[in-house]
Write a protein that holds these residues in place. Structure first.
Motif, PDB file in Angstrom:
ATOM      1  N   ASP B  35      91.404 100.315-123.720  1.00  0.00           N
ATOM      2  CA  ASP B  35      91.029  98.896-123.842  1.00  0.00           C
ATOM      3  C   ASP B  35      92.118  98.062-123.186  1.00  0.00           C
ATOM      4  O   ASP B  35      93.236  98.537-122.997  1.00  0.00           O
ATOM      5  N   GLY B  36      91.776  96.823-122.837  1.00  0.00           N
ATOM      6  CA  GLY B  36      92.750  95.950-122.182  1.00  0.00           C
ATOM      7  C   GLY B  36      92.062  95.087-121.157  1.00  0.00           C
ATOM      8  O   GLY B  36      91.046  94.463-121.444  1.00  0.00           O
ATOM      9  N   GLN B  37      92.585  95.058-119.941  1.00  0.00           N
ATOM     10  CA  GLN B  37      91.915  94.303-118.872  1.00  0.00           C
ATOM     11  C   GLN B  37      90.566  94.942-118.523  1.00  0.00           C
ATOM     12  O   GLN B  37      89.655  94.277-118.060  1.00  0.00           O
ATOM     13  N   THR B  38      90.478  96.237-118.726  1.00  0.00           N
ATOM     14  CA  THR B  38      89.222  96.943-118.454  1.00  0.00           C
ATOM     15  C   THR B  38      88.264  96.729-119.615  1.00  0.00           C
ATOM     16  O   THR B  38      88.612  96.106-120.611  1.00  0.00           O
ATOM     17  N   ARG B  39      87.081  97.246-119.464  1.00  0.00           N
ATOM     18  CA  ARG B  39      86.167  97.268-120.601  1.00  0.00           C
ATOM     19  C   ARG B  39      86.664  98.295-121.612  1.00  0.00           C
ATOM     20  O   ARG B  39      87.364  99.231-121.258  1.00  0.00           O
ATOM     21  N   LEU B  70      99.423  93.442-125.479  1.00  0.00           N
ATOM     22  CA  LEU B  70      99.605  93.470-124.019  1.00  0.00           C
ATOM     23  C   LEU B  70     100.251  92.186-123.518  1.00  0.00           C
ATOM     24  O   LEU B  70     100.954  92.196-122.512  1.00  0.00           O
ATOM     25  N   LYS B  71     100.000  91.055-124.222  1.00  0.00           N
ATOM     26  CA  LYS B  71     100.608  89.788-123.805  1.00  0.00           C
ATOM     27  C   LYS B  71     102.121  89.866-123.900  1.00  0.00           C
ATOM     28  O   LYS B  71     102.843  89.306-123.080  1.00  0.00           O
ATOM     29  N   LYS B  72     102.632  90.560-124.927  1.00  0.00           N
ATOM     30  CA  LYS B  72     104.078  90.706-125.089  1.00  0.00           C
ATOM     31  C   LYS B  72     104.689  91.462-123.912  1.00  0.00           C
ATOM     32  O   LYS B  72     105.826  91.241-123.520  1.00  0.00           O
ATOM     33  N   CYS B  77      95.080  89.541-120.536  1.00  0.00           N
ATOM     34  CA  CYS B  77      93.681  89.961-120.460  1.00  0.00           C
ATOM     35  C   CYS B  77      92.860  89.107-121.419  1.00  0.00           C
ATOM     36  O   CYS B  77      93.379  88.554-122.387  1.00  0.00           O
ATOM     37  N   LYS B  78      91.564  88.999-121.115  1.00  0.00           N
ATOM     38  CA  LYS B  78      90.687  88.154-121.914  1.00  0.00           C
ATOM     39  C   LYS B  78      90.239  88.901-123.168  1.00  0.00           C
ATOM     40  O   LYS B  78      90.048  90.118-123.135  1.00  0.00           O
ATOM     41  N   GLU B  79      90.040  88.102-124.226  1.00  0.00           N
ATOM     42  CA  GLU B  79      89.453  88.697-125.430  1.00  0.00           C
ATOM     43  C   GLU B  79      87.953  88.797-125.235  1.00  0.00           C
ATOM     44  O   GLU B  79      87.317  87.885-124.697  1.00  0.00           O
TER      45      GLU B  79
END
Lengths: 88, 154
Positions: B35-39, B70-72, B77-79
């Motif tokens: 999970d993350g920037q990807t689906r 991930l922001k840290k 990435c979008k929620e």
């Protein structure tokens, strides 16, 4: 003998099956060359090579693969490019 | 194993190629949940390039936790909006309502009501057929008359 204009190979030849069951020879314009990978030169899969009037009506996803560098690089070369970017 | 839970990686294949993600769960020898920037999806190890960072994350962490973690690290990435299950809940309710409505009607109305609407519908149908039959020949006659009249005038 075909007519003199059709004796050159500037038009491609297509066999068409008629409703009566015969196969006739039709002359059509040639397709453009197939797209190739920018780095290794391999023929790209999933990239349509048609005359512009057909490309216009095609959906975007049928024209080239939906990934970064799709239609420019083959999938192997794209991988190496992305990996090199991350490692540097 | 390189792909432990919390390992940051880059996807190399498919439409998410070049996007960064975290390993959330290990499903198999070759499969991981990412999970993350990807689906959010399961993914083959062959399609991932591991990076040197590992974050602390719970197994099967929710999308919110993954985004904040991930922001840290400096990866934005979008929620993903949670799916609304309204449609699924509505459809079966409607079907359930319809079925009980039909059954009591039959029991209350008994045989009389069943017979009456049938007769009425048959009569209506017959009437419709009559009207149709009447209309069609009229039109054809009119047309014929017109066609006949035209050549005569010409």
């Amino acid at each position: 003998m075909p007519k003199p204009g059709h004796r050159s190979r500037s038009l491609r030849r297509v066999f068409v099956r008629t409703p009566g069951g015969e196969s006739r020879l039709h002359y059509r314009k040639k397709k453009p060359a197939k797209a190739r990978c920018g780095s290794c030169g391999a023929v790209l899969k999933g990239v349509a090579s048609e005359r512009p009037y057909k490309m216009q009506n095609m959906p975007r996803s049928r024209k080239k693969p939906q990934r970064p560098y799709g239609g420019m690089l083959c999938s192997r070369c794209m991988r190496t490019v992305i990996i090199e970017k991350e490692r540097v | 194993m390189i792909f432990e839970i919390g390992r940051i990686a880059v996807k190399i294949a498919g439409r998410d190629a070049g996007k960064k993600c975290v390993v959330i769960d290990i499903l198999d020898n070759n499969l991981v949940l990412i999970d993350g920037q990807t689906r959010r999806r399961k993914c083959s190890i062959v399609h991932l390039e591991p990076l040197d960072k590992v974050i602390k994350i719970k197994k099967n962490a929710s999308n919110k936790d993954v985004v904040s973690a991930l922001k840290k690290e400096g990866i934005e990435c979008k929620e993903k909006a949670a799916k609304e299950k309204k449609e699924k809940s509505e459809r079966p309710k409607k079907q359930k309502k319809k079925k009980p409505e039909k059954e009591p009607k039959k029991s209350k109305a008994a045989k009389k009501k069943e017979k009456e609407p049938k007769k009425g519908s048959e009569e209506k149908k017959a009437a419709k057929k009559d009207t149709k039959d009447k209309k069609e020949p009229k039109k054809s006659k009119e047309k014929k008359a017109e066609t006949k009249g035209k050549p005569a005038s010409n």
